[in-house]
Design a protein around this motif. Structure first.
Motif, short mmCIF file in Angstrom:
data_model
loop_
_atom_site.label_atom_id
_atom_site.label_comp_id
_atom_site.label_asym_id
_atom_site.label_seq_id
_atom_site.Cartn_x
_atom_site.Cartn_y
_atom_site.Cartn_z
N VAL A 177 0.97 -1.04 0.02
CA VAL A 177 -0.05 0.15 0.05
C VAL A 177 0.68 1.39 0.04
O VAL A 177 0.50 2.27 -0.58
N VAL A 178 1.89 1.21 0.91
CA VAL A 178 2.77 2.29 0.81
C VAL A 178 3.51 2.56 -0.53
O VAL A 178 3.45 3.72 -0.94
N GLN A 179 4.03 1.63 -1.02
CA GLN A 179 4.66 1.67 -2.46
C GLN A 179 3.56 2.19 -3.60
O GLN A 179 4.06 3.09 -4.31
N GLY A 180 2.52 1.50 -3.35
CA GLY A 180 1.36 2.09 -4.21
C GLY A 180 1.06 3.53 -4.10
O GLY A 180 0.76 4.14 -5.20
N SER A 181 1.05 3.83 -3.00
CA SER A 181 0.76 5.42 -2.76
C SER A 181 1.62 6.42 -3.56
O SER A 181 1.27 7.33 -4.01
N VAL A 182 3.04 5.87 -3.46
CA VAL A 182 3.95 6.63 -4.08
C VAL A 182 3.87 6.41 -5.68
O VAL A 182 3.95 7.43 -6.27
N TYR A 183 3.56 5.51 -6.13
CA TYR A 183 3.12 5.27 -7.40
C TYR A 183 1.95 6.19 -7.91
O TYR A 183 2.13 6.81 -9.03
N ALA A 184 1.29 6.07 -6.87
CA ALA A 184 -0.09 7.24 -7.11
C ALA A 184 0.53 8.72 -7.46
O ALA A 184 -0.18 9.23 -8.19
N LEU A 185 1.53 8.96 -6.84
CA LEU A 185 1.67 10.63 -7.11
C LEU A 185 2.13 10.79 -8.58
O LEU A 185 1.94 11.56 -9.31
N ILE A 186 2.79 9.56 -9.09
CA ILE A 186 3.30 9.62 -10.53
C ILE A 186 2.20 9.56 -11.31
O ILE A 186 1.90 10.11 -12.30
N ALA A 187 1.31 8.43 -10.95
CA ALA A 187 0.15 7.91 -12.03
C ALA A 187 -0.58 9.15 -12.17
O ALA A 187 -1.35 9.41 -12.93
N TYR A 225 10.33 12.72 -11.78
CA TYR A 225 10.18 11.97 -10.59
C TYR A 225 11.82 11.80 -10.31
O TYR A 225 12.34 12.17 -9.22
N MET A 226 12.42 11.44 -11.31
CA MET A 226 14.09 11.24 -11.17
C MET A 226 14.56 12.74 -10.93
O MET A 226 15.44 12.76 -10.03
N VAL A 227 14.21 13.73 -11.72
CA VAL A 227 14.66 15.12 -11.39
C VAL A 227 14.45 15.67 -10.08
O VAL A 227 15.46 16.06 -9.36
N GLY A 228 13.26 15.20 -9.58
CA GLY A 228 13.01 15.59 -8.14
C GLY A 228 13.77 15.05 -7.10
O GLY A 228 14.44 15.62 -6.26
N ALA A 229 14.39 13.75 -7.35
CA ALA A 229 15.31 12.99 -6.33
C ALA A 229 16.64 13.51 -6.51
O ALA A 229 17.11 13.97 -5.58
N PHE A 230 17.04 13.81 -7.58
CA PHE A 230 18.53 14.59 -7.81
C PHE A 230 18.27 16.10 -7.09
O PHE A 230 19.32 16.36 -6.31
N MET A 275 11.60 9.07 -2.42
CA MET A 275 12.05 7.83 -2.89
C MET A 275 13.74 7.68 -2.97
O MET A 275 14.29 6.71 -3.18
N GLY A 276 14.02 8.92 -3.31
CA GLY A 276 15.70 8.80 -3.58
C GLY A 276 16.49 8.32 -2.55
O GLY A 276 17.42 7.40 -3.14
N PRO A 277 16.42 8.53 -1.50
CA PRO A 277 17.12 7.74 -0.32
C PRO A 277 16.98 6.33 -0.17
O PRO A 277 17.74 5.30 -0.01
N ILE A 278 15.67 5.67 -0.77
CA ILE A 278 15.43 4.56 -0.66
C ILE A 278 15.81 3.64 -1.74
O ILE A 278 16.26 2.43 -1.79
N TYR A 279 15.75 4.20 -3.06
CA TYR A 279 16.42 3.66 -4.24
C TYR A 279 17.67 3.84 -4.71
O TYR A 279 18.03 3.30 -5.65
N SER A 280 18.44 4.93 -4.06
CA SER A 280 19.44 5.47 -4.69
C SER A 280 19.07 6.41 -5.80
O SER A 280 18.37 5.82 -6.82
#
Lengths: 239, 291, 333
Positions: free
Chosen positions: B12-22, B43-48, B207-212
């Motif tokens: 559910v948590v992962q899904g809720s993050v997908y939701a932001l992009i979706a 999303y990637m730009v945001g992470a950087f 997500m940046g910290p979690i996925y590198s």
């Protein structure tokens, strides 16, 4: 007669290489109903599209003395008080009747008394009041036409452009719609430009008329006179 | 049972993050009728940006989120003006191709600013967890979920209550009629992209910290989010949220019961099953084509 | 009309001549360049395959590499792992990728636009995952290596000789597409693309047609895969990572829905990485910019652009002819 509130001079418009309007000139005076009749493809809807700022054109359109300019800026036209009820109703099908009407007031300034106008529209169209919370897409054709007109009225129009209000509607509903059009003109003093294929009804309702064929104005004048004109009767009134 | 619940929660948590992009995909499609394939790259730009602001410059968390949202929005608006604007009146394929090309362009931009190396980002969330009857829920999970839910609610309120939001809905239903009511299309376009960009940026910072943080992180994530949006009903905002949660849970369950490697296959199967039952997605609207 | 046909024939003859002479020009032992020439061939076939599907029938396939992979791997598995003769393996690859195409056909019947697009993306990912994970079948992450070159009557074909076979196959595929597009089926495809309800009312069985085109498209892509496998002698799932986007780009950039489109598109997009060697680092970014610029400034692809130039030139020539001949210095035609 005083100055016309809307003046169209030598308007020409095309879709790519297809010329829709060659040269159209017309005038609309305050408080009257002017109808534009003519066969399909004659350029009538194009004319409204130009006035409403939906497409570019050559020539001049003046409203209350100010040039509208050939830019494609529909919001500016709406701000001036020229409101169009488009062909095919084009209501917002997922929004309720009430929300559709509110969308009509989108261009109104903050301080305006929208509620008063809303009440007036509901008084004018009691069927809409009954179906206040119903989704626009679930209304019948006639009700959608009323909704479209009510929505336009919410914008507080100085000039109302109606594009084929009778299209696709049953005769008894059409009679209703045209009664409403006359009411709007009489009671609310709205100046109306009416595009219609139902020439008979249009000429009965309007004060003056223009006959447009293949992008040009072929005839113009008093509506009743044109209704008796043999040429018009032959071509548009079934003889 | 515990494993199941644990997996459910993480799904559910992962899904809720997908939701932001979706939601970004769906809101752009709903208003502008285009599939924005490059959404994941933002999303990637945001992470950087988040990584730079939070980890490298040690700015407070809020600044990282705000900065990422701002940078991403500006970038998206500039690119939209240059590459998408000329194509709105062309056939849909052209715009679709442009958004696909944009994926590479954005990756290139990021590589030129930040280099190709993977970056480690400090966690924007505090450590810690709580235990409820054998199930461990991390503070991170709770906060991520809370932020996502807040944003989803915020967007829903925005779309229903604010003038711009209602105008966006109107444009998505009938662009001509909306123009005739005085809606300024350029404003709506801008609002749509800014919303999509901000949502993507926030997801990226989280997500940046979690996925590198690496320049390729947007493509896979974006694909998944788009799949979720499609499954839920492309163009429907509740659909995007629903599809995302489903996808998140499906992946989680697949990880648990089948295999980690096969979660893409599983998601694909679910997508096909859903679309064959409802060809426009779960909450997708049927459009009636007039002949 | 006659003029157009003449110029088309001339162009074709020139192109074929160039293609035939190419290996000689680059050097028969220059395996690197020969492989590139071969890549024009199999990408050309792949592009034709997608063009039939997307350009003529309007079905979106964003994971077209899946069919190429299926074809390549079927060939590789049968030929390398099970010692099946290369011709049989190739035919089997065609059959399997045709069948896979039929699966796509089922999706096309039910879904459209973005829903179809995402399904094809998912399909590619699924195929890719299976290939990577089912090592017992596909060699997994290691892939299939040392795929044999073809031998004809005991004589092992050299690379440049295989190129001529690949070239022959491409020409056959182009011919096939030409015949298909100009046939009743081709007209039905185009009709269905622009007005499916009307075409159905005219008697076209839309679903059947979709299955047919998808199957053929899949088979052609599989054929490209076979050639790919033999040319490169090595297969692994990640080699195909960018192929779907590249193929889409070739199809769109070349000019969708035209016969020349795949040719121009393949030549342009396959040559690009070679031309941009010095910028190899930024290749992806340049690639993205190329896509965007082409789509904005050449909406009908390279073919459309060339056609417009040719039309403008011939219009100018006609205008010149129509001018009254001046006594001073104008040669009579």
């Amino acid at each position: 007669m005083s100055e016309p509130i809307l003046k169209v001079e030598n308007l020409s418009a095309s879709y790519g290489s297809i010329v829709a309007l060659k040269s159209v000139s017309m005038e609309v005076y305050e408080g009257e109903i002017v109808t534009i009749i003519g066969a399909n493809g004659a350029g009538k809807t194009t004319l409204l599209s130009c006035i409403s700022g939906l497409m570019p054109y050559k020539g001049e359109i003046t409203f209350h003395g100010e040039k509208l300019g050939g830019k494609v800026d529909s919001a500016a036209i709406v701000e001036r008080g020229i409101i169009q009820v488009p062909e095919g109703r084009q209501i917002f099908s997922e929004l309720s009747v009430h929300e559709n009407l509110k969308m009509g007031a989108y261009s109104r300034k903050k301080g305006d008394d929208i509620q008063k106008d809303m009440d007036e529209v509901y008084a004018l169209f009691p069927r809409l009041a009954e179906r206040r919370d119903q989704k626009g897409g679930s209304l019948s054709g006639g009700e959608q036409q009323m909704l479209a007109m009510g929505r336009a009225m919410m914008a507080n129009p100085k000039l109302l452009l109606l594009d084929e209000p009778s299209m696709g509607l049953a005769p008894i509903v059409v009679a209703d719609i045209f009664r409403t059009i006359r009411r709007l003109n009489r009671e609310k003093k709205v100046t109306i430009v009416l595009i219609e294929q139902n020439a008979r009804l249009a000429l009965k309702t309007a004060n003056r008329a223009y006959v447009v064929e293949t992008g040009l104005v072929k005839l113009s004048g008093d509506a009743k006179e044109l209704a008796n004109d043999p040429k018009v009767r032959d071509l548009y009134l079934g003889g | 049972m515990i494993n199941f619940l644990q997996a459910l929660i993480s799904g559910v948590v992962q899904g809720s993050v997908y939701a932001l992009i979706a939601l970004g995909y769906s809101v752009i499609y709903s208003t502008l009728k285009m599939g924005h394939f490059a959404q994941g790259e933002f999303y990637m730009v945001g992470a950087f940006v988040g990584c730079t602001l939070f980890t490298t410059w040690q700015l407070p968390v809020v600044a990282a989120f705000a900065g990422a949202a701002l940078f991403t929005s500006v970038l998206m608006l500039v690119l939209e003006r240059l590459a998408y604007r000329p194509l709105y009146s062309r056939p849909a394929m052209a715009l679709m191709m442009a958004t696909m090309g944009m994926q590479y362009v954005v990756q290139e931009i990021v590589r030129n600013i930040w280099g190709s190396d993977v970056r480690r980002s400090d966690n924007v969330f505090p450590d810690g967890s709580i235990q409820i009857g054998g199930i461990v829920i991390t503070v991170q999970n709770i906060l991520i979920f809370a932020i996502c839910v807040a944003l989803m609610l915020g967007l829903t309120v925005f779309m229903k209550r604010t003038k711009t939001g209602i105008a966006m809905s109107a444009v998505s239903m009938n662009r001509k009629a909306a123009s005739l009511m005085g809606v300024r299309t350029p404003t709506i376009i801008m609002a749509t992209y800014v919303i999509a960009a901000c949502l993507a940026a926030v997801a990226g910072v989280m997500m940046g910290p979690i996925y590198s943080v690496k320049y390729s992180m947007g493509t896979t994530f974006g694909n998944k989010a788009m799949t979720a949006a499609v499954m839920g009903g492309f163009g429907s905002l509740p659909g995007a949220m629903l599809g995302s949660i489903i996808l998140g849970v499906v992946e989680s369950m697949c990880n648990l019961y089948i295999s980690t490697a096969y979660k893409d296959v599983f998601s694909f199967i679910i997508l096909v099953v859903v679309l064959f039952c409802r060809p426009r997605g779960i909450l997708g609207k049927k459009s009636i084509t007039k002949v | 009309m006659k003029k157009t046909a003449k110029s088309t024939v001339i162009t074709l003859v020139v192109l074929i001549a160039v293609a035939l002479l190419a290996p000689v020009v680059v050097g028969l032992k220059n395996n690197y360049m020969i492989n590139i020439l071969c890549s024009y061939c199999y990408f050309g076939i792949l592009c034709c395959s997608l063009n039939l599907l997307l350009g003529y029938t309007g079905q979106i396939s964003m994971g077209h590499a899946a069919f190429m992979m299926i074809g390549a791997y079927t060939y590789g598995i049968l030929n390398k792992f099970h010692g099946v003769h290369f011709l049989i393996a190739a035919l089997a690859a065609l059959a399997v990728s045709f069948a896979a195409g039929l699966l796509l056909g089922a999706a096309c019947c039910k879904l459209n636009a973005i829903f179809l697009a995402m399904t094809t993306v998912g399909f590619y990912k699924a195929v890719s995952t299976v290939i990577i994970n089912e090592g017992w079948l596909t060699g997994g992450a290691n892939g299939i290596s040392a795929i044999q070159k073809w031998t004809v009557f005991g004589y092992k074909l050299k690379n440049w000789q295989f190129y001529y076979i690949a070239l022959a196959v491409v020409l056959l595929v182009f011919l096939f597409c030409y015949r298909m597009v100009n046939s009743k089926t081709g007209r039905a495809m185009r009709a269905m693309c622009s007005a499916p309800i009307a075409s159905s009312a005219m008697g076209v069985n839309n679903n059947q047609l979709k299955f047919l085109v998808c199957g053929i498209s899949g088979a052609l892509a599989g054929l490209a895969g076979v050639l790919y496998a033999v040319t490169n002698s090595y297969l692994s799932a990640d080699m195909f990572a960018k192929v779907s986007v590249q193929t889409l780009t070739m199809t769109v950039v070349g000019g969708m829905g035209t016969l020349w489109g795949p040719l121009f598109g393949t030549l342009a997009i396959t040559t690009l990485p070679e031309l941009l060697r010095p910028f190899a680092d930024h290749l992806d970014g340049i690639y993205g910019v190329v896509i965007i610029l082409t789509v904005i400034f050449m909406p009908n692809g390279i073919y459309g652009f060339v056609r417009r130039m040719v039309q403008k030139a011939s219009a100018k020539a006609k205008a010149k002819k129509a001018q009254p001949a001046n006594a001073a210095g104008k040669k009579g035609e």
